[in-house]
Write an enzyme that holds these catalytic residues in place. Structure first.
Site, mmCIF file in Angstrom:
data_model
loop_
_atom_site.group_PDB
_atom_site.id
_atom_site.type_symbol
_atom_site.label_atom_id
_atom_site.label_comp_id
_atom_site.label_asym_id
_atom_site.label_seq_id
_atom_site.Cartn_x
_atom_site.Cartn_y
_atom_site.Cartn_z
ATOM 1 N N LYS A 191 0.808 -1.057 -0.017
ATOM 2 C CA LYS A 191 0.078 -0.124 -0.141
ATOM 3 C C LYS A 191 0.592 1.205 0.104
ATOM 4 O O LYS A 191 1.476 1.465 1.083
ATOM 5 C CB LYS A 191 -0.962 0.153 1.277
ATOM 6 C CG LYS A 191 -2.052 1.135 1.044
ATOM 7 C CD LYS A 191 -2.773 1.612 2.409
ATOM 8 C CE LYS A 191 -1.891 2.655 3.125
ATOM 9 N NZ LYS A 191 -1.671 3.834 2.291
ATOM 10 N N GLY A 244 7.113 5.154 8.186
ATOM 11 C CA GLY A 244 6.482 6.309 8.354
ATOM 12 C C GLY A 244 6.565 6.970 10.092
ATOM 13 O O GLY A 244 7.342 6.958 10.441
ATOM 14 N N SER A 245 5.410 7.326 10.369
ATOM 15 C CA SER A 245 5.637 8.171 11.548
ATOM 16 C C SER A 245 5.372 7.348 12.789
ATOM 17 O O SER A 245 4.795 6.258 12.827
ATOM 18 C CB SER A 245 4.415 9.355 11.697
ATOM 19 O OG SER A 245 3.175 8.809 11.468
ATOM 20 N N GLY A 249 3.158 4.049 13.585
ATOM 21 C CA GLY A 249 3.806 2.986 13.826
ATOM 22 C C GLY A 249 3.180 2.361 15.299
ATOM 23 O O GLY A 249 3.059 1.019 15.210
ATOM 24 N N GLU A 266 10.068 1.342 10.346
ATOM 25 C CA GLU A 266 11.194 2.291 10.311
ATOM 26 C C GLU A 266 10.553 3.795 10.592
ATOM 27 O O GLU A 266 9.774 4.130 9.670
ATOM 28 C CB GLU A 266 11.768 2.147 8.926
ATOM 29 C CG GLU A 266 12.194 1.086 8.408
ATOM 30 C CD GLU A 266 13.881 0.884 8.992
ATOM 31 O OE1 GLU A 266 14.109 1.652 9.630
ATOM 32 O OE2 GLU A 266 14.293 -0.108 8.751
ATOM 33 N N CYS A 300 13.857 10.315 6.614
ATOM 34 C CA CYS A 300 13.947 9.906 8.127
ATOM 35 C C CYS A 300 15.227 10.019 8.782
ATOM 36 O O CYS A 300 15.297 10.487 9.836
ATOM 37 C CB CYS A 300 13.308 8.677 8.280
ATOM 38 S SG CYS A 300 14.063 7.396 7.119
ATOM 39 N N GLU A 397 10.952 15.617 15.263
ATOM 40 C CA GLU A 397 10.925 15.191 13.777
ATOM 41 C C GLU A 397 10.191 16.291 13.060
ATOM 42 O O GLU A 397 9.035 16.258 13.465
ATOM 43 C CB GLU A 397 10.722 13.953 13.426
ATOM 44 C CG GLU A 397 10.947 13.787 11.687
ATOM 45 C CD GLU A 397 10.734 12.371 11.411
ATOM 46 O OE1 GLU A 397 11.728 11.767 10.915
ATOM 47 O OE2 GLU A 397 9.409 11.842 11.432
HETATM 48 P P1 NAI Z 1 2.197 8.364 8.291
HETATM 49 O O1 NAI Z 1 2.973 7.474 9.256
HETATM 50 O O2 NAI Z 1 0.556 8.493 8.860
HETATM 51 O O3 NAI Z 1 1.944 7.658 6.795
HETATM 52 C C1 NAI Z 1 2.753 6.520 6.330
HETATM 53 C C2 NAI Z 1 2.029 5.531 5.564
HETATM 54 O O4 NAI Z 1 1.339 4.906 6.584
HETATM 55 C C3 NAI Z 1 0.976 6.017 4.608
HETATM 56 O O5 NAI Z 1 0.852 5.001 3.703
HETATM 57 C C4 NAI Z 1 -0.252 6.242 5.320
HETATM 58 O O6 NAI Z 1 -1.256 5.716 4.537
HETATM 59 C C5 NAI Z 1 -0.176 4.613 6.236
HETATM 60 N N1 NAI Z 1 -0.912 4.903 7.422
HETATM 61 C C6 NAI Z 1 -1.625 5.881 8.017
HETATM 62 N N2 NAI Z 1 -2.361 5.553 9.125
HETATM 63 C C7 NAI Z 1 -2.340 4.269 9.040
HETATM 64 C C8 NAI Z 1 -3.028 3.576 10.202
HETATM 65 N N3 NAI Z 1 -3.708 3.806 11.152
HETATM 66 N N4 NAI Z 1 -2.652 2.153 9.677
HETATM 67 C C9 NAI Z 1 -1.868 1.741 8.934
HETATM 68 N N5 NAI Z 1 -1.486 2.723 7.917
HETATM 69 C C10 NAI Z 1 -1.594 3.770 8.071
HETATM 70 O O7 NAI Z 1 2.776 9.588 7.896
HETATM 71 P P2 NAI Z 1 1.919 11.173 7.599
HETATM 72 O O8 NAI Z 1 0.829 11.444 8.390
HETATM 73 O O9 NAI Z 1 1.920 11.045 6.235
HETATM 74 O O10 NAI Z 1 3.225 12.075 8.035
HETATM 75 C C11 NAI Z 1 3.578 12.843 9.131
HETATM 76 C C12 NAI Z 1 4.887 12.712 9.736
HETATM 77 O O11 NAI Z 1 5.190 11.537 9.935
HETATM 78 C C13 NAI Z 1 5.808 13.274 8.784
HETATM 79 O O12 NAI Z 1 5.921 14.850 9.198
HETATM 80 C C14 NAI Z 1 7.080 13.039 9.278
HETATM 81 O O13 NAI Z 1 7.429 13.411 10.550
HETATM 82 C C15 NAI Z 1 6.649 11.440 9.607
HETATM 83 N N6 NAI Z 1 7.210 10.604 8.536
HETATM 84 C C16 NAI Z 1 8.152 9.761 8.356
HETATM 85 C C17 NAI Z 1 8.679 9.047 7.724
HETATM 86 C C18 NAI Z 1 10.025 8.349 7.627
HETATM 87 O O14 NAI Z 1 10.414 7.986 6.655
HETATM 88 N N7 NAI Z 1 10.050 7.786 8.600
HETATM 89 C C19 NAI Z 1 7.796 9.165 6.379
HETATM 90 C C20 NAI Z 1 6.665 9.596 6.122
HETATM 91 C C21 NAI Z 1 6.131 10.326 7.204
#
Ligand code: NAI
Ligand code: MG
Length: 497
Positions: A191, A244-245, A249, A266, A300, A397
């Site tokens: 996804k 992701g965040s 996580g 991660e 990240c 972050e």
């Molecule tokens: P997010 O962690 O919510 O999104 C990343 C992925 O998780 C997307 O595919 C999203 O659809 C999915 N996701 C969201 N909620 C979910 C749930 N309840 N269950 C399963 N999957 C889910 O990140 P977001 O809100 O787009 O970004 C917010 C902050 O997160 C950023 O500002 C950054 O600080 C951090 N982030 C860190 C990343 C990294 O590489 N470590 C990558 C993206 C965001």
């Protein structure tokens, strides 16, 4: 090369009525719903994708389970899995310009950087992992129990895995999960993030063209709270690999408890870059700038905290600020652009909100700090000074092009390490020095999954992941592919002769 013809092909792909890859077919979402795909450089909607929900996750898991247990994938020899991965790498190489441009439209990253870094690395990830299927072996073990035993371990695919990737490097992260999962013999439901679904859809076509059996790879575009949450809960999924965040996580981990899914996470980082006075200061300063401004700071492992020895602080920080001012910020389609937009209006608010918080906490804005007055989600590369670990900007972050620069003195290495270790994260750290004693002693004291000395970058062979709140487990390398396996011990008592 970015030509008009290539741009027409990328836009034509984007404009197609994309479905979900479930089993052998591309299909609409069961609900028939779709969502808009935005170009962050303009704020305009330029594509749409099918909006997967629980019912689609059920169908994808059934397809993945079927492929895992019966048919061509289940019966495939390791060498044939290798060949499929090599073929996929070659197809990605063939279409590298096109898929790079599709992703540039979707996330705003400058095309040359997309092609030269992300897509090139995605190809390397498939090539590297193509070597693993024939090498994933167990051990034979000498037992001490009474009698004669023949005992060995085997590595089996963990099963159906859910791969949930973010929007900051969608193609690269899809490859970083897909390649080892397939090398290990798993079947997958991938996804992409709702902000950036297109490169995964193109990759799905290449997966089909490469000849992967139907059901081995399923691709669901959709929202985190819908498709993502349904995957995390699904009892038919054996493992989730997530990038992701930290907040998401945590949610995924709790949802995964239902069937004790394996979980690889991660999460974020607040990577410190430490520059000692004996380092090659020009090189260190330009690397420090690259480390925070590359991909508009949406990395990240971005070098978000710069620690420079007091005696060279002004010189290094001025060089970094000069670099920030020289970066051309603009559309990823413009060959002159060094730094693209951030991904969304929400992310721009988040980043500018942090800059405001920093100001309130007493930080000084040495350069940047403001959004650009033009359509799209642009912010100037920003350097803050006068920050310290009791400020949110220096601890949390931000995920944008915002650097916190701080001096250190002739304290002992343990104090410098304590400062570097002073956030909840532990993803990476960079050290710049020519002194081997400092380099090794400091590396030993850092609570970080990756330590780089006098350089940075990723390699598919080098494990990557975090200590502390930066995550669970490692990607890349042997550990990265073994994370998609279960270890089985077989011990056989040999009959008396
Ligand atoms: P997010 O962690 O919510 O999104 C990343 C992925 O998780 C997307 O595919 C999203 O659809 C999915 N996701 C969201 N909620 C979910 C749930 N309840 N269950 C399963 N999957 C889910 O990140 P977001 O809100 O787009 O970004 C917010 C902050 O997160 C950023 O500002 C950054 O600080 C951090 N982030 C860190 C990343 C990294 O590489 N470590 C990558 C993206 C965001
Ligand atoms: Mg987009």
């Amino acid at each position: 090369m970015l030509t008009d013809a290539l741009l027409r092909r990328a836009r034509a792909f984007a404009a197609e009525r994309h479905g979900l890859l479930i089993g052998k077919d591309w299909q609409p979402a069961a609900s028939g719903r779709r969502f808009d795909v935005e170009d962050p450089a303009t704020g305009a909607v330029f594509a749409s994708a099918a909006r997967a929900e629980r019912a689609d996750v059920d169908r994808a898991v059934t397809a993945a389970r079927g492929a895992l247990e019966t048919g061509a994938w289940a019966e495939m020899k390791p060498a044939e899995r290798s060949r499929l991965l090599w073929r996929l790498a070659a197809l990605l190489e063939r279409d590298a310009d096109l898929i790079s441009l599709i992703e540039t439209l979707d996330i705003g990253k400058p095309f040359a950087q997309m092609r030269g870094l992300d897509t090139a690395f995605a190809i390397e990830l498939f090539e590297y992992n193509a070597g693993w299927p024939t090498r994933l072996a167990g051990d034979s073990l000498p037992l001490s129990n009474p009698g004669d035993w023949h005992a060995y371990t085997v590595r089996e695919p963990i099963g159906v895995v859910g791969l949930i990737v973010p929007w900051n490097a969608p193609l690269m992260m899809a490859a970083a999960k897909l390649a080892p999962a397939l090398a290990a013999g798993c079947t997958v439901v991938l996804k992409p993030a709702e902000q950036s679904p297109l490169s995964a859809l193109y990759l799905g076509r290449l997966v089909q063209e490469a000849g992967f059996p139907p059901g081995a790879v399923n691709i669901l575009t959709g929202f985190g709270a819908e498709a993502g949450a349904a995957m995390a809960e699904h009892i038919g999924i054996d493992k989730i690999s997530f990038t992701g965040s930290a907040a998401t996580g945590r949610r995924i981990t709790l949802a995964a408890l239902g069937n004790f899914k394996r979980v690889t996470l991660e999460l974020g980082g607040k990577t410190p870059v430490m520059i000692f006075p004996d380092a090659d200061l020009d090189k260190a300063a330009s690397a420090a700038a690259r480390s925070i401004f590359a991909n508009t700071g949406q990395v990240c492992n971005a070098g978000a905290r710069l620690y420079v020895h007091r005696t060279v602080f002004d010189r290094v920080v001025e060089a970094v600020a000069a670099r920030a001012q020289s970066l051309r910020v603009g559309s990823g389609l413009d060959p002159e652009t060094d730094m693209g937009p951030v991904i969304s209006a929400a992310q721009l608010d988040r980043v500018t909100g942090y800059v405001a918080t920093g100001r309130n906490e007493g930080a000084e804005v040495l350069t940047g700090g403001a959004r650009l007055d033009r359509p799209g989600h642009f912010i100037a590369p920003t350097v803050l000074t006068g920050t310290s670990l009791d400020m949110r900007v220096a601890r949390e972050e931000i995920f944008g092009p915002v650097l916190c620069a701080m001096p250190f003195g002739d304290d002992d290495l343990s104090r410098i390490a304590a400062e570097a270790n002073g956030t909840q994260y532990g993803l990476g750290a960079q050290i710049w020095t020519r002194d081997l004693g400092i380099a090794h002693r400091l590396a030993a004291r850092l609570k970080a999954g990756t330590v780089r000395v006098n350089g940075s970058g990723l390699d598919p062979a080098l494990p990557f992941g975090g200590f502390k709140a930066s995550g669970w487990g490692r990607e890349y390398g042997r550990e990265g592919v073994e994370a998609y396996t279960e270890l089985k011990s077989v011990a056989m008592a040999l009959p008396e002769v």
